[in-house]
Design an enzyme around this catalytic site. Sequence first.
Site, PDB file in Angstrom:
ATOM      1  N   ALA A  68       3.844   6.238  -8.050  1.00  0.00           N
ATOM      2  CA  ALA A  68       3.929   5.949  -9.482  1.00  0.00           C
ATOM      3  C   ALA A  68       4.729   4.686  -9.775  1.00  0.00           C
ATOM      4  O   ALA A  68       4.484   4.009 -10.778  1.00  0.00           O
ATOM      5  CB  ALA A  68       4.542   7.145 -10.216  1.00  0.00           C
TER       6      ALA A  68
ATOM      7  N   GLN B 154       7.848  -9.301   8.066  1.00  0.00           N
ATOM      8  CA  GLN B 154       9.071  -8.742   7.506  1.00  0.00           C
ATOM      9  C   GLN B 154       9.543  -7.494   8.234  1.00  0.00           C
ATOM     10  O   GLN B 154      10.514  -6.858   7.819  1.00  0.00           O
ATOM     11  CB  GLN B 154       8.898  -8.462   6.014  1.00  0.00           C
ATOM     12  CG  GLN B 154       7.947  -7.331   5.662  1.00  0.00           C
ATOM     13  CD  GLN B 154       7.651  -7.292   4.170  1.00  0.00           C
ATOM     14  OE1 GLN B 154       6.988  -8.165   3.621  1.00  0.00           O
ATOM     15  NE2 GLN B 154       8.164  -6.266   3.492  1.00  0.00           N
TER      16      GLN B 154
ATOM     17  N   LEU C 234       0.625   3.673  -2.169  1.00  0.00           N
ATOM     18  CA  LEU C 234       1.116   3.512  -3.528  1.00  0.00           C
ATOM     19  C   LEU C 234       1.595   4.821  -4.150  1.00  0.00           C
ATOM     20  O   LEU C 234       1.048   5.896  -3.894  1.00  0.00           O
ATOM     21  CB  LEU C 234       0.012   2.909  -4.406  1.00  0.00           C
ATOM     22  CG  LEU C 234      -0.583   1.584  -3.913  1.00  0.00           C
ATOM     23  CD1 LEU C 234      -1.618   1.070  -4.911  1.00  0.00           C
ATOM     24  CD2 LEU C 234       0.500   0.546  -3.673  1.00  0.00           C
TER      25      LEU C 234
ATOM     26  N   GLY D 277       0.799  -1.214   0.000  1.00  0.00           N
ATOM     27  CA  GLY D 277       0.000   0.000   0.000  1.00  0.00           C
ATOM     28  C   GLY D 277       0.831   1.263   0.000  1.00  0.00           C
ATOM     29  O   GLY D 277       2.028   1.239  -0.276  1.00  0.00           O
TER      30      GLY D 277
ATOM     31  N   LEU E 124      11.732   6.365  -6.392  1.00  0.00           N
ATOM     32  CA  LEU E 124      10.452   6.513  -5.715  1.00  0.00           C
ATOM     33  C   LEU E 124      10.307   5.428  -4.653  1.00  0.00           C
ATOM     34  O   LEU E 124      10.615   4.264  -4.880  1.00  0.00           O
ATOM     35  CB  LEU E 124       9.306   6.394  -6.722  1.00  0.00           C
ATOM     36  CG  LEU E 124       9.189   7.487  -7.791  1.00  0.00           C
ATOM     37  CD1 LEU E 124       7.942   7.269  -8.632  1.00  0.00           C
ATOM     38  CD2 LEU E 124       9.173   8.873  -7.155  1.00  0.00           C
ATOM     39  N   SER E 125       9.840   5.841  -3.485  1.00  0.00           N
ATOM     40  CA  SER E 125       9.687   4.904  -2.370  1.00  0.00           C
ATOM     41  C   SER E 125       8.676   5.475  -1.393  1.00  0.00           C
ATOM     42  O   SER E 125       8.578   6.697  -1.219  1.00  0.00           O
ATOM     43  CB  SER E 125      11.028   4.701  -1.662  1.00  0.00           C
ATOM     44  OG  SER E 125      10.850   3.975  -0.463  1.00  0.00           O
TER      45      SER E 125
ATOM     46  N   GLY F 245       9.302  -4.533  -8.506  1.00  0.00           N
ATOM     47  CA  GLY F 245      10.173  -3.420  -8.847  1.00  0.00           C
ATOM     48  C   GLY F 245      11.629  -3.710  -8.539  1.00  0.00           C
ATOM     49  O   GLY F 245      11.958  -4.272  -7.492  1.00  0.00           O
TER      50      GLY F 245
ATOM     51  N   ASP G  30      14.043  -2.775  -5.224  1.00  0.00           N
ATOM     52  CA  ASP G  30      14.352  -3.804  -4.222  1.00  0.00           C
ATOM     53  C   ASP G  30      15.039  -4.968  -4.929  1.00  0.00           C
ATOM     54  O   ASP G  30      14.470  -6.064  -5.030  1.00  0.00           O
ATOM     55  CB  ASP G  30      13.073  -4.251  -3.528  1.00  0.00           C
ATOM     56  CG  ASP G  30      12.385  -3.109  -2.798  1.00  0.00           C
ATOM     57  OD1 ASP G  30      12.833  -2.769  -1.705  1.00  0.00           O
ATOM     58  OD2 ASP G  30      11.410  -2.554  -3.342  1.00  0.00           O
TER      59      ASP G  30
ATOM     60  N   HIS H 231       4.664   1.879  -8.054  1.00  0.00           N
ATOM     61  CA  HIS H 231       3.746   0.751  -7.947  1.00  0.00           C
ATOM     62  C   HIS H 231       2.846   0.656  -9.182  1.00  0.00           C
ATOM     63  O   HIS H 231       2.592  -0.439  -9.699  1.00  0.00           O
ATOM     64  CB  HIS H 231       2.865   0.896  -6.696  1.00  0.00           C
ATOM     65  CG  HIS H 231       3.602   0.827  -5.406  1.00  0.00           C
ATOM     66  ND1 HIS H 231       3.830   1.938  -4.617  1.00  0.00           N
ATOM     67  CD2 HIS H 231       4.170  -0.213  -4.750  1.00  0.00           C
ATOM     68  CE1 HIS H 231       4.490   1.582  -3.535  1.00  0.00           C
ATOM     69  NE2 HIS H 231       4.713   0.278  -3.582  1.00  0.00           N
TER      70      HIS H 231
END
Length: 288
Positions: free
Chosen positions: A35, A61, A33, A31, A186-187, A149, A152, A37
Amino acid sequence: MKTVNDISELRAQVKAWRQQGLTIAFVPTMGNLHAGHISLVDEAHKHADKIVASIFVNPMQFGVNEDIDNYPRTMADDQAKLTAAGTDLLFTPTPEMIYPNGLDKQSFVEVPNVSDGYCGESRPGHFRGVSTIVCKLFNLVQPDVACFGLKDYQQVQVIQTMVEDLSMPITIIPVPTSREASGLALSSRNGYLTAEQKAIAPALQHNLRWLAEQITTKYTQQHDIDFITLAAQATKAIDKAGLTTDYLHVCHAQTLQPATMADTRLVILAAAHCGKARLIDNLQVKLS
């Protein structure tokens, strides 16, 4: 877009699509979110008839010092973005559905070697949590393809290895990292950055590019490459810019072992702290 949080309802919809001969692509997320994602959803459309996304903030995690309760949750906005991107089904389970017996009694999946080091060392248990939840979601959704993505990068290698080792009939599609104009990846973590920190954060990617150029130049000129010294120089520059480097290593692109002169497919893996945010990034280097 249909939103379901019930496993039986998810399986019923997947079964109905299968009976129609339709293919399924899966985009798992936590979630909040952005761009990046949505670029995964856009890529998924190229490979399947139906798109399933999930939003689940996975407690397995998160480490003991990582505050899962403060992880941003923006469900209404996320639903609007996924709908606009043409997602067919959104699965939003609760922790009680995914781990009905609690985390301490939950079976887990662990992927050796590629889970070690880097983020695996900085966040003990993180990749066990990632591989377990992805495996479970794969079993629930049963997709033909799944998009992840490349920001990661180590996570992608962990999932790809798991799929291969466990003979899962799923094609993993790595999707290039989405970036701001500054080069910053982006993160969801970028929301923790102040305006001042946002200005210095791109130093991480800039120095990865400098390091890649140094490696490429030395390779082209047939000079020996001292990967450790070059990485140390890039680390020093990142720290001088105002970040605090967690790690920076040049690795074999598939095994993630330290790079050698014999390797021609490399990846530079890095993580650095910038204020409250822990930023991760990478850059692939292909030598020829």
